[in-house]
Design an enzyme around this catalytic site. Structure first.
Site, PDB file in Angstrom:
ATOM      1  N   SER A   1       0.878  -1.237  -0.153  1.00 44.46           N
ATOM      2  CA  SER A   1       0.041   0.048  -0.095  1.00 44.46           C
ATOM      3  C   SER A   1       0.863   1.216  -0.070  1.00 44.46           C
ATOM      4  O   SER A   1       0.305   2.639  -0.137  1.00 44.46           O
ATOM      5  CB  SER A   1      -1.026  -0.233   1.262  1.00 44.46           C
ATOM      6  OG  SER A   1      -0.213   0.086   2.474  1.00 44.46           O
TER       7      SER A   1
ATOM      8  N   THR B   1      -1.322   2.978   4.411  1.00 44.24           N
ATOM      9  CA  THR B   1      -0.680   4.364   4.323  1.00 44.24           C
ATOM     10  C   THR B   1       0.632   4.054   5.302  1.00 44.24           C
ATOM     11  O   THR B   1       0.257   3.233   6.311  1.00 44.24           O
ATOM     12  CB  THR B   1      -1.047   5.576   4.486  1.00 44.24           C
ATOM     13  OG1 THR B   1      -0.151   6.690   4.047  1.00 44.24           O
ATOM     14  CG2 THR B   1      -1.412   5.607   5.939  1.00 44.24           C
TER      15      THR B   1
ATOM     16  N   THR C   1       2.027   6.949   0.477  1.00 44.53           N
ATOM     17  CA  THR C   1       0.884   5.988  -0.031  1.00 44.53           C
ATOM     18  C   THR C   1       0.753   5.903  -1.424  1.00 44.53           C
ATOM     19  O   THR C   1       1.039   6.916  -1.849  1.00 44.53           O
ATOM     20  CB  THR C   1      -0.334   6.113   0.815  1.00 44.53           C
ATOM     21  OG1 THR C   1      -1.350   4.999   0.521  1.00 44.53           O
ATOM     22  CG2 THR C   1      -1.162   7.554   0.237  1.00 44.53           C
TER      23      THR C   1
ATOM     24  N   ARG D   1      -7.694  10.828  -8.076  1.00 43.88           N
ATOM     25  CA  ARG D   1      -8.309  10.798  -6.788  1.00 43.88           C
ATOM     26  C   ARG D   1      -7.248  10.905  -5.862  1.00 43.88           C
ATOM     27  O   ARG D   1      -6.161  10.421  -5.897  1.00 43.88           O
ATOM     28  CB  ARG D   1      -9.216   9.347  -6.531  1.00 43.88           C
ATOM     29  CG  ARG D   1      -9.415   9.542  -5.110  1.00 43.88           C
ATOM     30  CD  ARG D   1      -8.460   8.796  -4.091  1.00 43.88           C
ATOM     31  NE  ARG D   1      -9.035   8.404  -2.774  1.00 43.88           N
ATOM     32  CZ  ARG D   1      -8.220   7.884  -1.741  1.00 43.88           C
ATOM     33  NH1 ARG D   1      -7.063   7.799  -1.882  1.00 43.88           N
ATOM     34  NH2 ARG D   1      -8.970   7.442  -0.497  1.00 43.88           N
TER      35      ARG D   1
ATOM     36  N   ASP E   1      -6.431  11.353   1.911  1.00 43.42           N
ATOM     37  CA  ASP E   1      -5.948  12.295   3.314  1.00 43.42           C
ATOM     38  C   ASP E   1      -4.665  12.285   3.158  1.00 43.42           C
ATOM     39  O   ASP E   1      -4.166  13.339   4.017  1.00 43.42           O
ATOM     40  CB  ASP E   1      -6.703  11.698   4.252  1.00 43.42           C
ATOM     41  CG  ASP E   1      -6.112  10.285   4.856  1.00 43.42           C
ATOM     42  OD1 ASP E   1      -5.916   9.381   3.859  1.00 43.42           O
ATOM     43  OD2 ASP E   1      -6.141  10.008   5.983  1.00 43.42           O
TER      44      ASP E   1
ATOM     45  N   THR F   1      -4.500   6.545   9.254  1.00 44.88           N
ATOM     46  CA  THR F   1      -4.624   5.708   8.020  1.00 44.88           C
ATOM     47  C   THR F   1      -6.031   5.084   7.984  1.00 44.88           C
ATOM     48  O   THR F   1      -6.766   5.244   8.929  1.00 44.88           O
ATOM     49  CB  THR F   1      -3.549   4.529   8.392  1.00 44.88           C
ATOM     50  OG1 THR F   1      -3.546   3.552   7.414  1.00 44.88           O
ATOM     51  CG2 THR F   1      -4.113   3.657   9.694  1.00 44.88           C
ATOM     52  N   GLY F   2      -6.445   4.764   6.866  1.00 44.30           N
ATOM     53  CA  GLY F   2      -7.656   4.250   6.709  1.00 44.30           C
ATOM     54  C   GLY F   2      -8.591   4.724   5.459  1.00 44.30           C
ATOM     55  O   GLY F   2      -7.691   5.031   4.465  1.00 44.30           O
TER      56      GLY F   2
ATOM     57  N   GLY G   1      -9.323   7.206   3.237  1.00 48.41           N
ATOM     58  CA  GLY G   1      -9.284   8.690   3.211  1.00 48.41           C
ATOM     59  C   GLY G   1     -10.341   9.508   2.862  1.00 48.41           C
ATOM     60  O   GLY G   1     -10.147  10.721   3.027  1.00 48.41           O
TER      61      GLY G   1
END
Length: 307
Positions: free
Chosen positions: A31, A167, A185, A195, A198, A218-219, A221
């Site tokens: 990732s 990330t 990331t 795209r 975050d 992280t997650g 975004g």
């Protein structure tokens, strides 16, 4: 790698750049860095940011193409421009001016992931309210002649998962309390080209302030960037909230609006205290993060239960 940089006398920014850069080289978790998360056209693009907690300067790049060292380019944005964020093809041209080579970010793994996705009728994807039906077709998509509110609501589904977003986020606290942070990331897999998540957004992907502390997220975004979780966590710590609780308060704030989002935040204050929090979802009940400090003989994995 970051800890070694500090031990050898490097700055906090050096540590963040080298630490995140190592993850880019290692393609951490698939990732970060080249060869992962191909977009809808099969291309891997990179997002990264780095922040100086003393000056509050930020350097960031998004939708970076054909340049592997995204965090390194972000550092050059701070050092050689008065800007904060450069994007797309122009960010790549800037990188070349700064001495970074053009390199192919595609690998056999990313090509295989892209081919498999195409063979599954491009599922999952990030389109909604379009024709042809994005849950059954690869498109090309366009907006319908008319969309009713009921149709729009029915089409709105989340594709976030533990494996579709990730990330590296890093917070470095120097011996004198100086703070730096950064992220890198390759974004959400199968994202719509262009795209940006975050990670390269100051206050969302990470935030550093040497008067308070630093945080990184992280997650998913697309959800998390709406709440500026890293900035919010640092502000909680500025008010005296200890890091673990600061992280938990940020996660709880997002939960009120998006109960089932995938995400986690790490927090550290200027005294060296640290913590983390994550949102509990099916398949994601604990969050793992790494810590190095003078109190630990080696980098150590820490685990928190999600809330």
């Amino acid at each position: 790698t970051a800890w070694r940089v500090l031990q050898l006398g490097g700055s906090e920014l050096d540590a963040v750049e080298r630490g995140c850069g190592q993850c880019e080289i290692d393609q951490c978790d698939g990732s970060v860095g080249y060869g992962g998360s191909p977009d809808e056209s099969g291309e891997t693009t990179l997002d990264a940011m780095i922040m100086d907690g003393n000056t509050l300067e930020v350097g960031a790049v998004a939708d970076l193409r054909r340049v592997k060292n995204a965090i390194g380019v972000a550092r050059k944005v701070i050092e050689f421009t008065k800007h904060t964020l450069l994007v797309g093809e122009s960010a790549s041209l800037f990188a070349v001016r700064m001495g970074f080579p053009y390199e192919d970010l595609t690998t056999q793994n990313s090509l295989s992931a892209y081919a498999k996705w195409l063979n599954q009728s491009c599922q999952p994807n990030y389109w909604k309210n379009v024709v042809p039906d994005s849950s059954k077709s690869c498109g090309p998509y366009k907006r319908p002649e008319k969309v009713t509110c009921r149709e729009a609501a029915a089409e709105t589904i989340s594709h976030g998962s533990v494996r579709s977003h990730d990330t590296i986020g890093m917070v470095v606290i120097g011996a004198s309390g100086t703070v730096a942070s950064g992220t890198s990331t390759n974004g959400a897999i199968h994202k719509i080209p262009g795209r940006v998540g975050d990670s390269p957004i100051a206050g969302a992907g990470s935030y550093a302030d040497s008067t308070a502390g630093g945080a990184a997220a992280t997650g998913d975004g697309d959800i998390m960037m709406r709440f500026l979780p890293s900035y919010q966590a640092v502000e909680y710590m500025r008010m005296g909230t200890e890091p673990t609780l600061a992280c938990q308060k940020v996660i709880s704030r997002i939960q009120k609006y998006v109960p089932h989002f995938f995400g986690a935040v790490i927090c550290a204050n200027t005294t060296g205290s640290y913590g983390a929090a994550c949102n509990r979802t099916p398949g994601f009940t604990r969050f793992h993060f790494m810590v190095s400090s003078p109190l630990l003989s080696q980098p150590t994995e820490q685990v928190v239960d999600c809330i």
